[in-house]
Design a protein around this motif. Sequence first.
Motif, PDB file in Angstrom:
ATOM      1  N   ILE A  66       7.847  -9.426  40.460  1.00 61.53           N
ATOM      2  CA  ILE A  66       7.675 -10.542  39.519  1.00 61.53           C
ATOM      3  C   ILE A  66       8.907 -11.441  39.541  1.00 61.53           C
ATOM      4  O   ILE A  66       8.804 -12.672  39.587  1.00 61.53           O
ATOM      5  CB  ILE A  66       7.403 -10.000  38.103  1.00 61.53           C
ATOM      6  CG1 ILE A  66       6.036  -9.317  38.046  1.00 61.53           C
ATOM      7  CG2 ILE A  66       7.479 -11.128  37.065  1.00 61.53           C
ATOM      8  CD1 ILE A  66       5.826  -8.473  36.797  1.00 61.53           C
ATOM      9  N   GLY A  67      10.096 -10.830  39.521  1.00 57.33           N
ATOM     10  CA  GLY A  67      11.315 -11.615  39.577  1.00 57.33           C
ATOM     11  C   GLY A  67      11.452 -12.394  40.862  1.00 57.33           C
ATOM     12  O   GLY A  67      11.963 -13.521  40.863  1.00 57.33           O
ATOM     13  N   GLY A  68      10.990 -11.805  41.968  1.00 55.01           N
ATOM     14  CA  GLY A  68      11.053 -12.513  43.238  1.00 55.01           C
ATOM     15  C   GLY A  68      10.132 -13.713  43.291  1.00 55.01           C
ATOM     16  O   GLY A  68      10.468 -14.751  43.880  1.00 55.01           O
ATOM     17  N   ARG A  69       8.977 -13.598  42.692  1.00 51.52           N
ATOM     18  CA  ARG A  69       8.001 -14.694  42.694  1.00 51.52           C
ATOM     19  C   ARG A  69       8.291 -15.729  41.613  1.00 51.52           C
ATOM     20  O   ARG A  69       7.839 -16.869  41.716  1.00 51.52           O
ATOM     21  CB  ARG A  69       6.602 -14.131  42.502  1.00 51.52           C
ATOM     22  CG  ARG A  69       6.074 -13.336  43.688  1.00 51.52           C
ATOM     23  CD  ARG A  69       4.818 -12.569  43.278  1.00 51.52           C
ATOM     24  NE  ARG A  69       4.265 -11.808  44.374  1.00 51.52           N
ATOM     25  CZ  ARG A  69       3.218 -12.195  45.115  1.00 51.52           C
ATOM     26  NH1 ARG A  69       2.620 -13.342  44.855  1.00 51.52           N
ATOM     27  NH2 ARG A  69       2.769 -11.444  46.097  1.00 51.52           N
ATOM     28  N   HIS A  70       9.004 -15.294  40.562  1.00 44.30           N
ATOM     29  CA  HIS A  70       9.322 -16.197  39.451  1.00 44.30           C
ATOM     30  C   HIS A  70      10.823 -16.136  39.177  1.00 44.30           C
ATOM     31  O   HIS A  70      11.263 -15.601  38.156  1.00 44.30           O
ATOM     32  CB  HIS A  70       8.524 -15.801  38.208  1.00 44.30           C
ATOM     33  CG  HIS A  70       7.045 -15.881  38.385  1.00 44.30           C
ATOM     34  ND1 HIS A  70       6.339 -17.068  38.312  1.00 44.30           N
ATOM     35  CD2 HIS A  70       6.128 -14.926  38.676  1.00 44.30           C
ATOM     36  CE1 HIS A  70       5.052 -16.837  38.524  1.00 44.30           C
ATOM     37  NE2 HIS A  70       4.897 -15.547  38.759  1.00 44.30           N
ATOM     38  N   PRO A  71      11.628 -16.682  40.087  1.00 46.35           N
ATOM     39  CA  PRO A  71      13.079 -16.586  39.910  1.00 46.35           C
ATOM     40  C   PRO A  71      13.543 -17.411  38.712  1.00 46.35           C
ATOM     41  O   PRO A  71      12.934 -18.423  38.349  1.00 46.35           O
ATOM     42  CB  PRO A  71      13.627 -17.148  41.226  1.00 46.35           C
ATOM     43  CG  PRO A  71      12.530 -18.037  41.741  1.00 46.35           C
ATOM     44  CD  PRO A  71      11.250 -17.391  41.325  1.00 46.35           C
ATOM     45  N   GLY A  72      14.619 -16.937  38.108  1.00 42.75           N
ATOM     46  CA  GLY A  72      15.225 -17.688  37.015  1.00 42.75           C
ATOM     47  C   GLY A  72      14.542 -17.499  35.680  1.00 42.75           C
ATOM     48  O   GLY A  72      14.500 -18.429  34.865  1.00 42.75           O
ATOM     49  N   ILE A  73      14.019 -16.301  35.412  1.00 33.65           N
ATOM     50  CA  ILE A  73      13.408 -16.038  34.104  1.00 33.65           C
ATOM     51  C   ILE A  73      14.484 -16.127  33.026  1.00 33.65           C
ATOM     52  O   ILE A  73      15.506 -15.444  33.084  1.00 33.65           O
ATOM     53  CB  ILE A  73      12.718 -14.664  34.095  1.00 33.65           C
ATOM     54  CG1 ILE A  73      11.496 -14.681  35.037  1.00 33.65           C
ATOM     55  CG2 ILE A  73      12.294 -14.276  32.679  1.00 33.65           C
ATOM     56  CD1 ILE A  73      10.862 -13.321  35.235  1.00 33.65           C
ATOM     57  N   ASP A  74      14.254 -16.975  32.044  1.00 32.89           N
ATOM     58  CA  ASP A  74      15.236 -17.183  30.990  1.00 32.89           C
ATOM     59  C   ASP A  74      15.195 -16.095  29.927  1.00 32.89           C
ATOM     60  O   ASP A  74      16.237 -15.731  29.357  1.00 32.89           O
ATOM     61  CB  ASP A  74      15.004 -18.551  30.326  1.00 32.89           C
ATOM     62  CG  ASP A  74      15.299 -19.692  31.270  1.00 32.89           C
ATOM     63  OD1 ASP A  74      16.480 -20.045  31.413  1.00 32.89           O
ATOM     64  OD2 ASP A  74      14.349 -20.212  31.891  1.00 32.89           O
ATOM     65  N   LEU A  75      14.006 -15.577  29.635  1.00 32.20           N
ATOM     66  CA  LEU A  75      13.856 -14.566  28.603  1.00 32.20           C
ATOM     67  C   LEU A  75      12.739 -13.618  28.999  1.00 32.20           C
ATOM     68  O   LEU A  75      11.638 -14.066  29.349  1.00 32.20           O
ATOM     69  CB  LEU A  75      13.524 -15.216  27.256  1.00 32.20           C
ATOM     70  CG  LEU A  75      13.197 -14.268  26.100  1.00 32.20           C
ATOM     71  CD1 LEU A  75      14.421 -13.427  25.727  1.00 32.20           C
ATOM     72  CD2 LEU A  75      12.699 -15.045  24.888  1.00 32.20           C
ATOM     73  N   ALA A  76      13.017 -12.314  28.933  1.00 34.00           N
ATOM     74  CA  ALA A  76      12.004 -11.284  29.184  1.00 34.00           C
ATOM     75  C   ALA A  76      11.738 -10.542  27.885  1.00 34.00           C
ATOM     76  O   ALA A  76      12.652  -9.975  27.287  1.00 34.00           O
ATOM     77  CB  ALA A  76      12.482 -10.306  30.261  1.00 34.00           C
ATOM     78  N   MET A  77      10.482 -10.571  27.435  1.00 32.09           N
ATOM     79  CA  MET A  77      10.064  -9.827  26.252  1.00 32.09           C
ATOM     80  C   MET A  77       9.432  -8.534  26.746  1.00 32.09           C
ATOM     81  O   MET A  77       8.324  -8.540  27.302  1.00 32.09           O
ATOM     82  CB  MET A  77       9.088 -10.664  25.424  1.00 32.09           C
ATOM     83  CG  MET A  77       9.718 -11.957  24.930  1.00 32.09           C
ATOM     84  SD  MET A  77       8.658 -12.941  23.835  1.00 32.09           S
ATOM     85  CE  MET A  77       7.471 -13.592  24.988  1.00 32.09           C
ATOM     86  N   LEU A  78      10.156  -7.423  26.558  1.00 34.74           N
ATOM     87  CA  LEU A  78       9.790  -6.153  27.176  1.00 34.74           C
ATOM     88  C   LEU A  78       9.614  -5.064  26.129  1.00 34.74           C
ATOM     89  O   LEU A  78      10.349  -5.002  25.141  1.00 34.74           O
ATOM     90  CB  LEU A  78      10.877  -5.714  28.158  1.00 34.74           C
ATOM     91  CG  LEU A  78      11.019  -6.534  29.439  1.00 34.74           C
ATOM     92  CD1 LEU A  78      12.315  -6.182  30.143  1.00 34.74           C
ATOM     93  CD2 LEU A  78       9.837  -6.276  30.369  1.00 34.74           C
TER      94      LEU A  78
END
Length: 342
Positions: A247-259
């Motif tokens: 997911i990080g590779g396909r969507h680089p630059g995630i500002d906030l992860a709600m986990l």
Amino acid sequence: MTQQSESTTPRLRPTAPSEHPTALRPLGETRSWPRTFADRLTAPLPGVKAFARFAREGAVRPDREGLEDIPQLPFEPGPLPHVTASGIAVTWVGHASWVLRIGGLTVLTDPVWSRKILGIPARITPAGVAWAALPPVDAVVISHNHYDHLDAPTLKRLPRQTPVFVPAGLGRWFRRRRFTCVTELDWWEAAELGGVRFDFVPAHHWSKRTLTDTCRSLWGGWVLTDDADRKVYFAGDTGYGHWFAEIGGRHPGIDLAMLPIGAYDPRWWLSDVHCDPEEAVRAVADLGAARLAPMHWATFLLSAEPVLEPLTRVRKAWADAGRDRGDLWDLPVGASRVLVGA
């Protein structure tokens, strides 16, 4: 209210597309889906031996000592923060329910405002935002069909023309309830609403709502991207595993992860489908995300860990990883944060 501005090994890994998709699916598109998504499981569902072991030694609720901290659970409801169309704000309603403002839209994630849901005790903290205090809801995203994430009484409160984004195979549930703009997506597919892109991404989980519908609909998370290319990732319900790096590779630059950080004990029973706090911190690194907003704790008693343990463990894991304390958005139920700047 707290409001601040930020300064088990997979067994059946499905084949995913090799490139980030560029085409957007039409809103409200009616589609045909496979009868089952069981081939998307990344670990087998529990069998007879696992259920027998759980009957011998498992626990479904914290013990008395673990329940003593309920009065100390963080609960700080307040008015929703002001945010412009270019800003991003998140407010934790509790469990996996957030009010997310992005790109001028108000989006609800897995909205559960009910005090009680099927099969588990009543919520131990109230909903952090009164329903009457919500602005008009522009969209809803659903991660999967378990009762603590798909709540019919809450959804019944919404206007039927509210756009809803759901996993493949779940659209029929909404159409039967007369929702008129239901967009079903497979993993790695996307649609757009009001300039915000909604990407459906994989999760290590499963689906079931009745005795006969195991894995009949898909499960996953959502990456929402505004026109400034700022990204918020809502993971839904998931165990730890290989999907986070992809997911990080396909969507680089995630500002906030709600986990999710709760509902993990006993580990031998739940590790395939629920992250523990340390795994959530590892997932942030895998995603390449800048910030973590923990969820899926302090609301419903789904498992045996003490009620405050997820918070103390995620704070320690974040510090042990050398991450900036200001990037851990460990919000009380009802609190908000605003992401400022592009």
